[in-house]
Design an enzyme around this catalytic site. Sequence first.
Site, PDB file in Angstrom:
ATOM      1  N   ILE A 209       0.839  -1.194   0.000  1.00 52.88           N
ATOM      2  CA  ILE A 209       0.000   0.000   0.000  1.00 52.88           C
ATOM      3  C   ILE A 209       0.879   1.250   0.000  1.00 52.88           C
ATOM      4  O   ILE A 209       1.619   1.531   0.948  1.00 52.88           O
ATOM      5  CB  ILE A 209      -0.946   0.018   1.215  1.00 52.88           C
ATOM      6  CG1 ILE A 209      -1.730  -1.292   1.266  1.00 52.88           C
ATOM      7  CG2 ILE A 209      -1.877   1.214   1.135  1.00 52.88           C
ATOM      8  CD1 ILE A 209      -2.479  -1.623  -0.014  1.00 52.88           C
ATOM      9  N   ARG A 320      32.503  15.585 -21.258  1.00 51.84           N
ATOM     10  CA  ARG A 320      33.536  14.560 -21.069  1.00 51.84           C
ATOM     11  C   ARG A 320      34.311  14.356 -22.358  1.00 51.84           C
ATOM     12  O   ARG A 320      33.740  14.062 -23.390  1.00 51.84           O
ATOM     13  CB  ARG A 320      32.859  13.257 -20.658  1.00 51.84           C
ATOM     14  CG  ARG A 320      33.777  12.075 -20.656  1.00 51.84           C
ATOM     15  CD  ARG A 320      34.208  11.756 -19.265  1.00 51.84           C
ATOM     16  NE  ARG A 320      35.017  10.535 -19.237  1.00 51.84           N
ATOM     17  CZ  ARG A 320      35.990  10.325 -18.367  1.00 51.84           C
ATOM     18  NH1 ARG A 320      36.264  11.239 -17.472  1.00 51.84           N
ATOM     19  NH2 ARG A 320      36.662   9.210 -18.371  1.00 51.84           N
ATOM     20  N   GLY A 392      31.662   5.218 -15.603  1.00 53.59           N
ATOM     21  CA  GLY A 392      31.855   4.877 -14.194  1.00 53.59           C
ATOM     22  C   GLY A 392      31.044   5.744 -13.253  1.00 53.59           C
ATOM     23  O   GLY A 392      30.447   5.256 -12.293  1.00 53.59           O
ATOM     24  N   GLU A 415       0.220  -0.416 -10.686  1.00 61.18           N
ATOM     25  CA  GLU A 415      -0.965   0.091 -11.387  1.00 61.18           C
ATOM     26  C   GLU A 415      -1.225  -0.688 -12.666  1.00 61.18           C
ATOM     27  O   GLU A 415      -1.571  -0.124 -13.693  1.00 61.18           O
ATOM     28  CB  GLU A 415      -0.835   1.598 -11.687  1.00 61.18           C
ATOM     29  CG  GLU A 415      -0.931   2.437 -10.424  1.00 61.18           C
ATOM     30  CD  GLU A 415      -1.873   3.627 -10.542  1.00 61.18           C
ATOM     31  OE1 GLU A 415      -2.698   3.688 -11.465  1.00 61.18           O
ATOM     32  OE2 GLU A 415      -1.767   4.507  -9.676  1.00 61.18           O
TER      33      GLU A 415
END
Lengths: 433, 256
Positions: A209, A320, A392, A415
Amino acid sequence: MARTGTGVEIIKESQLKRNMPAYLAPWRASPCVFRSSKSELMPNLASDGVVCAPLQTFTEEETMLKNMVTKFAQERVAPLVQKMDENSKMEDSVIQGLFEQGLMSIELGEEYGGTGASFFSTILVVEELAKVDPAVALLCELQNTLTNKLFTTYGTEEQKRTYLPRVAKDTIGSFCLSEAGSGSDAFSLKTRAEKKGDYYIINGSKMWISLAEHAGVFFVMANTDPSLGYRGITCFIVDRDTEGLHVGKKEDKLGIRASSTCPVTFENVKVPETNILGQVGQGYKYAIGMLNTGRIGIAAQMLGLAQGCFDHTIPYTKERVQFGKSVFDFQGMQHQIAQVATQLEAARLLTYNAARLAETGRPFIKEASMAKYYTAEVATLTTSKCIEWMGGVGFTKNYPIEKYYRDCKIGTIYEGTSNIQLSTIAKSLAQEY
Amino acid sequence: MAGLRVLVGVKRVIDYAVKVRVAAGGGGVQTQGVKHSLNPFCEIALEEAVRLRERGAAAEVVAVSVGTRACQETLRTALAVGADRGVLVEAGEGAAVGPREAAAALAGLAGRLRPHLVLLGKQAIDDDCNQTGQILAAMLDWPQGTFASRVELEGEWVRVQREVDGGLETLRLRLPAVLTADLRLNEPRYATLPNIMKAKKKPLEVMAASELWGGSLPSPPRLRVLKLEEPPPRGGGQRVEDVPALLERLRSSGRI
């Protein structure tokens, strides 16, 4: 036979049929046919009365609302996300903030303290919150699409007067359907409600619940007459402080940890007849009805989750640098990213369209199931790929990516599991042909 | 003071989180399709005005924006935060609305609405001019309290604490006055959902800037953007052993 620069000049048809290569033959016939059939597909704007605007068109209020929730989520929720996840506990300031901003009573009428905004507004709010924390989005989603909707659709005037101001102000509602022995097979529930004069005695236990830890009022689905099978299921409104209602210890979950999931037991809980929501034996219908719109809410949650994860990842891939260029600049990466972005867009359109269909009162069960199923799958794919793209750091708790990965899994389960959604879609399709 | 009217200027600017790019031609920045929002310092000014009304010190808060039709969304946000009504002073689509033009429009509006207090943000985050409040005060010949970090109404006066280079300065100004809000004046609220819906019903008036500018603006505008370019990418630094070496390096590169 003379030839021009642009094509073959026709001298004699019989000659042409012999000399024309087969793959060019259809070219002569198709354009005209294609055009006229296309024009038939154009909707008649006059009779439809609907503007052909892109699905991402929002009213001015919806846009302002979206901006407000984005700001709120960034400033009041984002700093607490990691803490709430680690401790498996929703912060009181977040719950209070949601109530104060009117986000827990989006569609309720102003007479009950709500805002009277559209269902689509709820979807937008849930999406924006989910970008930051899907657990917080769940709280908002359940309150709006389940608790508030149940009261407004099936509540008596008395019940609405009693409970709606409370749920608009500070009371969280919790929907108790699932049990240890009945998940997808919801209607085989065993919780029993025995009639004793003008009240009922409820015995049984519910499991999984959501929001039970903080809820102030519970909707309990219990069977008043097992011999009738699912037609005995009735919905009872039970206050938290009712004697015999016991909220168990919350589950230690993989994801959406900030949202509590607890077992709730009922030991001779006395509920007056006046606290039955709607009619005796109609509970199953209410559950199905509510879960249909709830599905779109969950789709919005998964959508926001995937988008939030994506939004965190792409800037990183552009910053990066490896092998002399940004990770984003590698074609392999670009193709993967584009694929995920496309699926995300498709999921968004499915969700928005289902919401708009529900709003305009048109049938939407198939579309809602499609939206929920697809966004849950897309969320799983997106978050999984995002971790890979981050490398990483995606794997560490220092970055929010791994949380999205853990959170997304519940989308295929609650659901209505993905398999249930697919069955629902198939059922709809069977009726169409 | 009963019936005290506050005029709050709100400017529609490019959202602070957006990565600004120079537009083709170098004459400005890209604004088409870019997310805009209410200038943060204007938000603070608006919050102060709404708080004054909530405390009972002011009776009415009027939000005003000078610009194109798109500024209506900014005014709606201001109404959602708590302004009572909004006024859009519409300049032509291509008109350059700098501090002088905005101040002239606000001065014209002040002549009509007769506010007791004008609250502006100290500067806009797009041009960082920090001029509109000051020019407006001069045009109206009203006292000004800029960089306000604390505002207290005292009957016919307003006590303003200003953040200046030397520390904090407190002034007492006779109303009507112009104040500009600094960062630490308050923390603006979010517009709650019910208020967003109520904003729909609040009045929003549109008027042409030319009406208010009257004859006070000589044309053409006095400022022209010659060139706009992105800053050069950051290069690496240099290390030096000690202070004499630093001085030597600075001298040899012509910096001192």
